[in-house]
Structure formats: structure tokens, C-alpha cells
Design a protein around this motif. Structure first.
Motif, PDB file in Angstrom:
ATOM      1  N   ARG A 197      -1.693   5.593   6.652  1.00 49.71           N
ATOM      2  CA  ARG A 197      -3.045   5.043   6.498  1.00 49.71           C
ATOM      3  C   ARG A 197      -3.180   3.767   7.338  1.00 49.71           C
ATOM      4  O   ARG A 197      -2.280   2.922   7.359  1.00 49.71           O
TER       5      ARG A 197
ATOM      6  N   ALA B 151      -1.394  -1.730   8.968  1.00 48.48           N
ATOM      7  CA  ALA B 151      -1.768  -3.124   9.228  1.00 48.48           C
ATOM      8  C   ALA B 151      -1.050  -4.068   8.275  1.00 48.48           C
ATOM      9  O   ALA B 151      -0.594  -5.148   8.677  1.00 48.48           O
ATOM     10  N   ALA B 152      -0.917  -3.679   7.015  1.00 45.33           N
ATOM     11  CA  ALA B 152      -0.245  -4.523   6.025  1.00 45.33           C
ATOM     12  C   ALA B 152       1.232  -4.691   6.375  1.00 45.33           C
ATOM     13  O   ALA B 152       1.794  -5.790   6.227  1.00 45.33           O
TER      14      ALA B 152
ATOM     15  N   GLY C 216       0.788  -1.217   0.000  1.00 45.87           N
ATOM     16  CA  GLY C 216       0.000   0.000   0.000  1.00 45.87           C
ATOM     17  C   GLY C 216       0.823   1.271   0.000  1.00 45.87           C
ATOM     18  O   GLY C 216       0.286   2.367   0.207  1.00 45.87           O
TER      19      GLY C 216
ATOM     20  N   GLN D 177       1.445  -7.125   9.312  1.00 48.09           N
ATOM     21  CA  GLN D 177       1.181  -8.490   8.856  1.00 48.09           C
ATOM     22  C   GLN D 177       2.366  -9.063   8.101  1.00 48.09           C
ATOM     23  O   GLN D 177       2.707 -10.245   8.257  1.00 48.09           O
TER      24      GLN D 177
ATOM     25  N   GLU E   1      -4.811   0.967   6.947  1.00 45.93           N
ATOM     26  CA  GLU E   1      -4.700  -0.315   6.251  1.00 45.93           C
ATOM     27  C   GLU E   1      -3.258  -0.617   5.842  1.00 45.93           C
ATOM     28  O   GLU E   1      -2.849  -1.784   5.754  1.00 45.93           O
TER      29      GLU E   1
END
Length: 279
Positions: free
Chosen positions: A260, A265-266, A159, A269, A262
Motif C-alpha cells: 500500500r 511511505a511510512a 501500517g 519516513q 501509505e
């Protein structure tokens, strides 16, 4: 051939620095020396990189260039650079946007300094060349790559958006469609393909890489340096202002992306998956 030691105000060669500068006759070496991290870009690393490039700019801007006729960019360890240090990014929590802004600012100053050098710059690369490492490597005038080299942008997989001039340099080197293909798909470019596309100038066996790159740098450094400098100016005339503006845009975009939810989080992960893969 021995490496000439410079006074403290001229030499950034401490073994504790993540990036160091060496002088060997007419060749200045810029060495990425954080092999244990894969030469990952955190704030300490890119700050040292910026300072090292500033030192080389000083050498090459002197009336006689202090005898420096070429710069060799190389890295210690198996990888040239794995790109941004995601562990450092994730550790910033809510401040990650500001942190990435600082990292990009220092890294971009180094890239702009390398592109603007009046003498030839040769990159010697191997292993992983990813993320910010792509822009750094391609900022050189000539690239010598080992057959182990794997070039991958990797940004959009998490992202993020390109930085270190990668989007600007790739467009000019391989064209719009190939640049977008690499940025969108994050596929690995192998040395043979990279050489065919004009990303790499020479591809050599792993054991030959240091000597081939060194020989090329030394042959240029001891040649007609004035003519090489003027030729580089003719080829790259007018590009620095455009690159400067583009780097500012890249820094803004990647800092915004990193903040951001997301994307944060990416990154977490990805790191968790990497740790599981090593256990």
C-alpha cells in the motif's frame, strides 16, 4: 564442553551464514548470527533460517533422533531480533509485496517447523524482540529472557499486520484482549510483565542468560526424551494444521499491507527518522 562438528550434509555452521546450526551432544543450537543487522528478517536471513530448521527436523525425525533431545534457539549480538528488515523492504520499490510474500513464506516455514518439532525447544532472548522476532521467540516451548528484553510487535505503527504466527501465538498465550492491546498500541512489554502473563518462563540477569538457558536445554535433552515428546504431542495435538492455515492468512495480509502506498511511505519516513537520529 566442545561442539561436535557434523559432516557437510548435517551441519550448517559456516560463520558466513546469517543463521547457523550447531550440535553439542544431545543439544542442537539454532543461532541467529546476523548481529550487525539486529538479526533483521530479509530474504537471505529467513531462507537460512528455514534451511537450518529443516536440518534440525531431519535430525529429530531419525529413528534415534541422532541423539538430539532438545533445541536451543539463541541469537548473537545485543538483540534477539528487530523483526523485518525495512531497508530491504523499501529497496524493492513496486515489488515490495512480492518480496514480503517470499520473506513471510520462508519465515513461516521455519516457525511451523519449530512448533512441530518432537523435542523441546527453548528460546534464549535478550534486547529487542520485535516484529517477526516475536513470533519466532514464542514458537519455542519455553522462553528464558534477560532483564534487558523488550518485546514489541510494532507492525501496526507502520501500517503492517502481524506475521510469523505472532497473532496466533499471542491469542493462545495471553488471551484476546491482551493480544489486541499489544497489536493495536505496539507498547513495549517488559520482562516482569511478560513473565506474569506467561510469555516468558524465566527472567534472569544478563550475565546468567546463556548458562541458565543452556542448563535448561541440556537437562531436558538428557531426560526422558520419549516422555517429553509424547507430552508435547498431547499439549499441542491438532494445532499444526490450524497454525499452517493461519500463517498463510498472515502472509497474505502483510504482503498486501506492505504494497500500500501509505505503508511504503511510512516505512521510508521511519528509516529517514532513524538515520537522522544517528547523525
Amino acid at each position: 564442553m566442545t561442539t561436535r562438528t557434523q559432516p557437510a550434509d548435517q551441519q550448517l555452521a559456516s560463520s558466513s551464514l546469517p543463521v547457523r546450526v550447531e550440535r553439542d551432544g544431545a543439544v542442537a543450537r539454532l543461532v541467529l548470527a546476523s548481529a550487525e543487522t539486529g538479526n533483521a528478517f530479509d530474504l537471505d536471513f529467513v531462507t537460512a533460517l528455514r534451511h537450518a530448521v529443516e536440518q534440525i527436523v531431519k535430525w529429530t525425525n531419525e529413528p534415534d533422533r541422532s541423539g538430539v533431545g532438545a533445541v536451543l534457539l539463541r541469537a548473537e549480538g545485543r538483540n534477539f531480533s528487530v523483526g523485518g528488515d525495512l531497508n530491504a523492504f523499501v529497496a524493492q520499490g513496486d515489488d515490495v509485496g512480492a518480496y514480503v510474500t517470499s520473506v513471510a513464506g520462508a519465515a513461516h516455514a521455519a516457525v511451523l517447523g519449530l512448533v512441530g518439532l518432537s523435542v523441546p525447544v527453548i528460546a534464549e532472548i535478550r534486547g529487542a524482540v520485535a516484529g517477526g522476532g516475536v513470533g519466532l521467540a514464542l514458537s519455542a516451548d519455553l522462553v528464558v529472557a534477560a532483564r534487558s528484553t523488550k518485546l514489541r510487535l510494532a507492525y501496526t505503527a507502520l501500517g503492517l499486520t502481524p506475521d510469523c504466527g505472532a497473532s496466533w501465538l499471542l491469542l493462545r498465550l495471553v488471551g484476546e484482549r491482551r493480544a489486541l492491546d499489544l497489536a493495536f498500541t505496539n507498547r513495549v512489554v517488559r520482562p516482569t510483565e511478560a513473565e506474569q502473563w506467561g510469555l516468558f518462563n524465566r527472567v534472569v540477569d544478563e550475565e546468567d542468560l546463556p548458562s541458565v538457558a543452556e542448563e535448561l536445554a541440556r537437562s531436558l535433552a538428557t531426560g526422558h526424551v520419549h516422555a517429553l515428546s509424547r507430552t508435547k504431542l498431547l499439549v499441542r495435538a491438532g494445532q499444526l494444521d490450524e497454525l499452517h492455515d493461519h500463517l498463510e492468512c498472515e502472509a497474505e495480509f502483510i504482503a498486501d499491507a506492505a504494497a500500500r502506498p501509505e505503508v511504503r511511505a511510512a516505512m521510508r519516513q521511519f528509516l529517514e527518522g532513524s538515520h537522522r537520529g544517528r547523525t
